[in-house]
Design a protein around this motif. Structure first.
Motif, PDB file in Angstrom:
ATOM      1  N   PHE A  68       0.393  -0.726   0.539  1.00  5.43           N
ATOM      2  CA  PHE A  68      -0.317  -0.059   0.120  1.00  5.43           C
ATOM      3  C   PHE A  68       1.028   1.390   0.014  1.00  5.43           C
ATOM      4  CE2 PHE A  68      -3.950  -1.773   2.078  1.00  5.43           C
ATOM      5  CZ  PHE A  68      -4.047  -2.414   1.453  1.00  5.43           C
ATOM      6  N   MET A  83      -3.429   0.144  -3.638  1.00  4.08           N
ATOM      7  CA  MET A  83      -3.336  -0.740  -2.984  1.00  4.08           C
ATOM      8  C   MET A  83      -3.235  -1.588  -3.999  1.00  4.08           C
ATOM      9  SD  MET A  83      -6.875  -0.311   0.080  1.00  4.08           S
ATOM     10  CE  MET A  83      -7.854  -0.495  -2.015  1.00  4.08           C
ATOM     11  N   ASP A  90      -6.654  -9.039   3.172  1.00  8.06           N
ATOM     12  CA  ASP A  90      -7.518  -6.793   3.173  1.00  8.06           C
ATOM     13  C   ASP A  90      -9.237  -6.528   3.180  1.00  8.06           C
ATOM     14  OD1 ASP A  90      -4.839  -6.966   1.086  1.00  8.06           O
ATOM     15  OD2 ASP A  90      -4.772  -6.479   3.143  1.00  8.06           O
TER      16      ASP A  90
END
Length: 125
Positions: A68, A83, A90
């Motif tokens: 990220f 991302m 996640d």
């Protein structure tokens, strides 16, 4: 009163990418430290990344380091969270939050004064 609006969430396959945006109104975002956090169902809210106000530092949770990237676009009063290499773990609602006081991105995000409504990120095949 500073207002924050997140966007950019969605459904993505494992290994894919998403870019989240946190756009501010009612204030100049460069004066604030901005943190991204996330909360999965049944789990506590987790700090993900932070960018301090002005030319201050950035920070990342160990779980997202190297995948990220947080950045600012002061001209558009927006902070981004890029991302990459997304994993099923996640999956969460992602929130941005702001404070004028956390100059080193060292304070718990739960203490930030201003919050967006959240955007859902789902990583699944």
């Amino acid at each position: 009163q500073l207002q924050l609006v997140e966007s950019g969430g969605g459904l993505v396959q494992p290994g894919g990418s998403l870019s989240l945006s946190c756009r501010a109104s009612g204030g100049t975002l460069d004066y604030y430290s901005i943190a991204w956090s996330r909360q999965a169902p049944g789990q506590a809210r987790e700090g993900v990344s932070c960018i301090a106000n002005g030319d201050g530092p950035t920070s990342y949770a160990d779980s997202v380091k190297g995948r990220f990237t947080i950045s600012r676009d002061n001209a558009n009063n927006t902070v981004y969270l890029q991302m990459n290499g997304l994993k099923p773990e996640d999956t969460a609602v992602y929130y941005c939050a702001a404070t004028p006081y956390d100059f080193y991105c060292s304070a718990p995000v739960i203490g930030y004064e201003y919050w967006g409504q959240g955007t859902q990120v789902t990583v699944s095949s």
